[in-house]
Write a protein that holds these residues in place. Sequence first.
Motif, mmCIF file in Angstrom:
data_model
loop_
_atom_site.group_PDB
_atom_site.id
_atom_site.type_symbol
_atom_site.label_atom_id
_atom_site.label_comp_id
_atom_site.label_asym_id
_atom_site.label_seq_id
_atom_site.Cartn_x
_atom_site.Cartn_y
_atom_site.Cartn_z
ATOM 1 N N GLY A 54 -11.337 1.832 -11.356
ATOM 2 C CA GLY A 54 -12.837 2.473 -10.995
ATOM 3 C C GLY A 54 -11.713 3.999 -10.197
ATOM 4 N N VAL A 55 -10.609 3.330 -10.014
ATOM 5 C CA VAL A 55 -10.291 4.908 -9.013
ATOM 6 C C VAL A 55 -9.365 5.336 -10.072
ATOM 7 N N TYR A 56 -8.829 4.636 -10.882
ATOM 8 C CA TYR A 56 -7.809 5.382 -12.192
ATOM 9 C C TYR A 56 -8.965 6.192 -13.184
ATOM 10 N N ALA A 57 -10.201 5.307 -13.938
ATOM 11 C CA ALA A 57 -11.609 6.376 -14.520
ATOM 12 C C ALA A 57 -11.509 7.692 -14.118
ATOM 13 N N GLY A 58 -11.518 8.348 -12.655
ATOM 14 C CA GLY A 58 -11.363 9.669 -12.284
ATOM 15 C C GLY A 58 -10.640 10.405 -12.228
ATOM 16 N N PHE A 59 -9.253 10.133 -12.793
ATOM 17 C CA PHE A 59 -8.368 10.544 -13.414
ATOM 18 C C PHE A 59 -8.774 11.622 -14.059
ATOM 19 N N ALA A 60 -8.115 13.619 -13.179
ATOM 20 C CA ALA A 60 -8.334 14.477 -14.132
ATOM 21 C C ALA A 60 -7.487 15.113 -14.777
ATOM 22 N N GLY A 61 -7.754 14.447 -16.056
ATOM 23 C CA GLY A 61 -6.972 14.442 -16.727
ATOM 24 C C GLY A 61 -6.503 16.338 -17.676
ATOM 25 N N PRO A 62 -5.526 16.838 -18.582
ATOM 26 C CA PRO A 62 -5.473 17.819 -19.054
ATOM 27 C C PRO A 62 -6.599 18.622 -20.388
ATOM 28 N N ARG A 85 -0.965 7.894 -14.530
ATOM 29 C CA ARG A 85 0.496 7.069 -13.693
ATOM 30 C C ARG A 85 -0.150 7.284 -12.448
ATOM 31 N N GLU A 86 -0.359 8.619 -11.900
ATOM 32 C CA GLU A 86 -0.473 8.358 -10.648
ATOM 33 C C GLU A 86 -1.771 8.147 -9.755
ATOM 34 N N SER A 87 -2.887 8.162 -10.856
ATOM 35 C CA SER A 87 -3.966 7.871 -10.002
ATOM 36 C C SER A 87 -4.284 6.253 -10.192
ATOM 37 N N PHE A 88 -2.986 5.304 -11.515
ATOM 38 C CA PHE A 88 -3.354 3.977 -11.178
ATOM 39 C C PHE A 88 -2.268 3.227 -10.297
ATOM 40 N N VAL A 89 -1.297 4.143 -9.732
ATOM 41 C CA VAL A 89 -1.049 3.469 -8.372
ATOM 42 C C VAL A 89 -1.588 3.693 -7.668
ATOM 43 N N ASP A 90 -2.720 5.076 -7.256
ATOM 44 C CA ASP A 90 -3.755 5.291 -6.376
ATOM 45 C C ASP A 90 -3.986 4.319 -5.906
ATOM 46 N N GLY A 91 -4.878 3.464 -7.054
ATOM 47 C CA GLY A 91 -5.896 2.183 -7.225
ATOM 48 C C GLY A 91 -5.263 0.807 -6.681
ATOM 49 N N LEU A 92 -4.153 1.197 -7.570
ATOM 50 C CA LEU A 92 -3.346 -0.543 -6.997
ATOM 51 C C LEU A 92 -2.893 0.068 -5.785
ATOM 52 N N ALA A 93 -2.267 0.724 -4.596
ATOM 53 C CA ALA A 93 -2.003 1.141 -3.213
ATOM 54 C C ALA A 93 -3.481 0.166 -2.805
ATOM 55 N N LEU A 94 -5.152 0.694 -3.167
ATOM 56 C CA LEU A 94 -6.159 0.662 -2.459
ATOM 57 C C LEU A 94 -6.338 -0.811 -2.873
ATOM 58 N N ALA A 95 -6.071 -1.627 -3.546
ATOM 59 C CA ALA A 95 -6.275 -2.883 -4.237
ATOM 60 C C ALA A 95 -5.528 -4.048 -3.405
ATOM 61 N N SER A 96 -4.040 -3.051 -3.476
ATOM 62 C CA SER A 96 -3.733 -3.942 -2.139
ATOM 63 C C SER A 96 -4.047 -4.205 -0.701
ATOM 64 N N GLY A 97 -4.406 -3.153 -0.484
ATOM 65 C CA GLY A 97 -4.622 -3.204 0.907
ATOM 66 C C GLY A 97 -6.152 -4.443 1.277
ATOM 67 N N THR A 128 0.723 -1.137 -0.542
ATOM 68 C CA THR A 128 0.248 0.390 -0.005
ATOM 69 C C THR A 128 0.953 1.135 0.022
ATOM 70 N N LEU A 129 1.996 0.947 0.461
ATOM 71 C CA LEU A 129 3.175 2.343 -0.165
ATOM 72 C C LEU A 129 3.289 2.448 -0.733
ATOM 73 N N LEU A 130 3.503 1.452 -1.864
ATOM 74 C CA LEU A 130 3.788 1.845 -3.493
ATOM 75 C C LEU A 130 3.703 3.606 -4.110
ATOM 76 N N ASP A 131 4.219 4.091 -3.984
ATOM 77 C CA ASP A 131 3.696 5.069 -5.331
ATOM 78 C C ASP A 131 5.066 4.849 -6.916
ATOM 79 N N ARG A 132 5.177 5.531 -7.813
ATOM 80 C CA ARG A 132 5.406 6.035 -8.815
ATOM 81 C C ARG A 132 7.109 5.334 -8.870
ATOM 82 N N SER A 133 7.844 6.196 -8.150
ATOM 83 C CA SER A 133 8.872 6.434 -7.553
ATOM 84 C C SER A 133 8.814 5.106 -6.324
#
Length: 505
Positions: free
Chosen positions: A427-435, A469-481, A357-362
């Motif tokens: 679900g988390v990924y689809a909600g990201f706010a793109g430019p 990518r930020e939104s995808f990582v948020d979703g992956l961390a939530l799914a891991s939890g 759940t501590l995963l981030d992009r880096s």
Amino acid sequence: MTSTLQPALATEVQKRPGRWLALCVLVLAVLLVAVDATVLGLATPYISEDLQPSGTQLLWIGDVYSFVIAGLLVSMGSLGDRIGRKKLLLVGATAFGLISVLNAYATTPEMMILARALLGVAGATLMPATLALIRNIFHDPRERSLAIGIWGATASAGTAVGPVVGGFLLEHFWWGSVFLINLPVMVVLVLVGSRLLPESKSPNHGPWDLISVTLSLVGVIAAVYAVKDAAAHGASGEALAVGLLGAGAIYWFVRRQLTLPTPLLDVRLFRNRGFSGAVLADLFTVLGLSGLVFFLSQYLQLVQGRGPFEAGLAEIPAAVGAVAAGLVAGRFARRFSVRTVVSAGLAAVGLALGALTLLDRSTGYPLLGAALLVVGIGAGFSFTVTADVILSAVPKDQAGAASAVSETAYELGAALGIALLGSIVTGVYAGFAGPAGTPAEAHDSLGGAVEAAGSLPAHTSEALLSAARESFVDGLALASGAGAAVLLATAVAAWFLLRGQKLEV
């Protein structure tokens, strides 16, 4: 005279050298299935780019194989008990190899989904037959535990071989090549297996009840589809109707098995607390893990920018841990008890998923690699011991059906896990706010966003990829939890359900 010769004959059969050569053939079948499952995740970004599936179609590509195989495992396991496990294994392996070609040359998302479904039909013949043959080849409990450990270790090794070989192929050839690696394995399996494997089947089998086959298939697929649809789109009348259809079919299936003189599956097996506990532990373990497994390759490639081969190498610690644990699991279970080994293994997996759940992009590789190693060790201990418990709980003539129940738990857990935990990620990924100017397809999947970014101006492309990518990582961390919570709860349940359970000595 007969009474003195029979034990000697049994001992001779148990010590026959050919049994280990036969095991080598059986693990090839396991390798075939394991490699196919892992290369799909690695190839997903390329399939997304080439076939351009929607987010829903991508999930179907990922889990339709599990849906079909889960619906047919019990039927195929019972069929092997009736017509011969060796025969079913060889026919299924041939079909698996040939249908892999259809997967490799799919040209549309719909064709790919169909190819994966057909592969599920063939795959349903393989795993129950391998475990059932192990039950009938190895009569000594300790040798059987080791054989099951090797069987499980090979499946884990396949998860390592698949990404590495698949990654190499993806860097040099088109994505369909990862499915063609099934062909040489299939050829060796069929040619060698036809000579080395002994045939075995139930001596008291009855007819293969097609009504039961249909009920099993409809019940499992409808029930899982309902969960998948509800997880992806929320509760709806359609999901409820399909779910009720599935529940009704399963109920009718169970009632029918209780009335048939030779049922497709003896549901009375579930009265054995150890058998039921082992099956449930397998189901929920795979459920908690499958979301991570399905999306990890995308994280490594599309978020961290690793090549396919490097991403495959990055996943090796899980396989190494599972292989090492699987080979000694039986010995540990006899020394410390079944429930201790299974519960400790599941708890270790849960804690490792919690760390993710501590995963981030880096996130650096040491954390990821250590977590994957712990996941592999815990899963290796748990899966090996529960498989031994399930096989030991039934007579040899029901080995195919019992093995099918075990494999159904795996596949059902995988399908539900991809549906539920995968829906969290998407679900988390689809909600990201793109430019401004972000194409709609970028919200379907991370692969779609990478594809869309290629046609945008540099500054817009960079902003889109960063947000996606930020939104995808948020979703992956939530799914891991969520997966961690499932695994820890399963560890507690296994402690009580497997109380007093012991492996044969």
